[in-house]
Scaffold this motif. Structure first.
Motif, PDB file in Angstrom:
ATOM      1  N   ASP A 276       6.799 -14.304  13.387  1.00 36.10           N
ATOM      2  CA  ASP A 276       7.065 -13.432  12.349  1.00 36.10           C
ATOM      3  C   ASP A 276       8.514 -13.003  12.724  1.00 36.10           C
ATOM      4  O   ASP A 276       8.794 -11.812  12.765  1.00 36.10           O
ATOM      5  N   PRO A 277       9.450 -13.786  12.690  1.00 39.28           N
ATOM      6  CA  PRO A 277      10.839 -13.713  13.114  1.00 39.28           C
ATOM      7  C   PRO A 277      11.811 -12.664  12.033  1.00 39.28           C
ATOM      8  O   PRO A 277      11.219 -12.694  10.953  1.00 39.28           O
TER       9      PRO A 277
ATOM     10  N   ARG B  73      14.361 -17.074  13.189  1.00 36.65           N
ATOM     11  CA  ARG B  73      14.703 -16.247  12.155  1.00 36.65           C
ATOM     12  C   ARG B  73      13.890 -16.721  10.814  1.00 36.65           C
ATOM     13  O   ARG B  73      13.685 -17.890  10.821  1.00 36.65           O
ATOM     14  N   TYR B  74      13.719 -15.779   9.868  1.00 38.56           N
ATOM     15  CA  TYR B  74      13.139 -16.267   8.670  1.00 38.56           C
ATOM     16  C   TYR B  74      14.547 -16.163   7.819  1.00 38.56           C
ATOM     17  O   TYR B  74      15.403 -15.146   7.614  1.00 38.56           O
TER      18      TYR B  74
ATOM     19  N   CYS C 148      17.354 -22.185   0.476  1.00 43.13           N
ATOM     20  CA  CYS C 148      15.987 -22.777   1.652  1.00 43.13           C
ATOM     21  C   CYS C 148      15.764 -21.501   2.199  1.00 43.13           C
ATOM     22  O   CYS C 148      16.665 -20.757   2.914  1.00 43.13           O
ATOM     23  N   ASP C 149      14.519 -21.164   1.862  1.00 47.68           N
ATOM     24  CA  ASP C 149      13.752 -19.869   2.658  1.00 47.68           C
ATOM     25  C   ASP C 149      12.838 -20.242   3.424  1.00 47.68           C
ATOM     26  O   ASP C 149      11.861 -20.727   2.990  1.00 47.68           O
ATOM     27  N   GLY C 150      12.691 -19.666   4.766  1.00 49.37           N
ATOM     28  CA  GLY C 150      11.620 -20.070   5.679  1.00 49.37           C
ATOM     29  C   GLY C 150      11.957 -19.688   6.913  1.00 49.37           C
ATOM     30  O   GLY C 150      12.935 -19.826   7.340  1.00 49.37           O
ATOM     31  N   PRO C 151      10.786 -19.794   7.773  1.00 45.72           N
ATOM     32  CA  PRO C 151      11.065 -19.827   9.270  1.00 45.72           C
ATOM     33  C   PRO C 151      11.818 -20.602   9.903  1.00 45.72           C
ATOM     34  O   PRO C 151      11.375 -22.056   9.525  1.00 45.72           O
TER      35      PRO C 151
END
Length: 176
Positions: free
Chosen positions: A5-6, A95-96, A84-87
């Motif tokens: 959970d960055p 990071r997220y 682009c969204d994500g870990p």
């Protein structure tokens, strides 16, 4: 906060093209193995860009980052063509990432990367202007997935009217 959970980071990047239609990418060294089956494979390719500073828009951050990383100031930004969204776990600080990608067309292939390594979390291995056919055929790690196909689409004149969604390779959903 754990690696699973960055912290969230807003980021602006550019698909930087030269007049020959080549795409500029930066190779970084990952701090952890990219592929468990290839523990020595640590290089990955990424677009120029970086995190937003307080009060900055994505467009302002993209221009600043291009000046810092590749020595190109006052660029004209084209449209935002992808998100682009994500870990993302290949940088020293996981990071997220909430990334926004803009098109930049340079008048030539002259860049200055003398300041690039100063601002980066991970070791920089170098930069390369990629011919898009070679990029699409490469077995090198390029992030995010789908970047080569998007670049080919843009170079042929088919610029997305609304941003397309790209994904990190091997990404896990947030909170897992």
């Amino acid at each position: 906060m754990s690696d699973l959970d960055p912290p969230t980071r807003d980021i602006a990047r550019a698909l930087v093209f030269d007049p020959a239609g080549r795409l500029l990418l930066i190779e970084y060294e990952a701090v952890r193995p990219i592929d468990p089956d290839k523990p020595d494979a640590r290089g990955f390719w990424f677009m120029p860009g970086g995190g937003l500073e307080p009060g900055e828009t994505h467009e302002e951050a993209c221009r600043r980052e291009l000046a810092e990383e590749i020595g190109v100031a006052d660029v004209e930004l084209g449209p935002m063509v992808a998100v682009c969204d994500g870990p993302f776990h290949l940088f020293r600080k996981p990071r997220y990432a909430r990334e926004r990608y803009f098109v930049v067309r340079l008048p030539n292939d002259t860049i200055d990367t003398s300041r690039l390594a100063e601002t980066e979390d991970n070791p920089v291995r170098g930069t390369r202007w990629w011919c898009l056919d070679a990029l699409a055929a490469s077995e090198e790690r390029v992030e995010p997935a789908g970047l080569a196909a998007l670049a080919q689409q843009i170079v042929t004149g088919d610029v997305p009217g609304t941003p397309v969604r790209l994904n990190w390779r091997n990404a896990r959903p947030r909170g897992r």
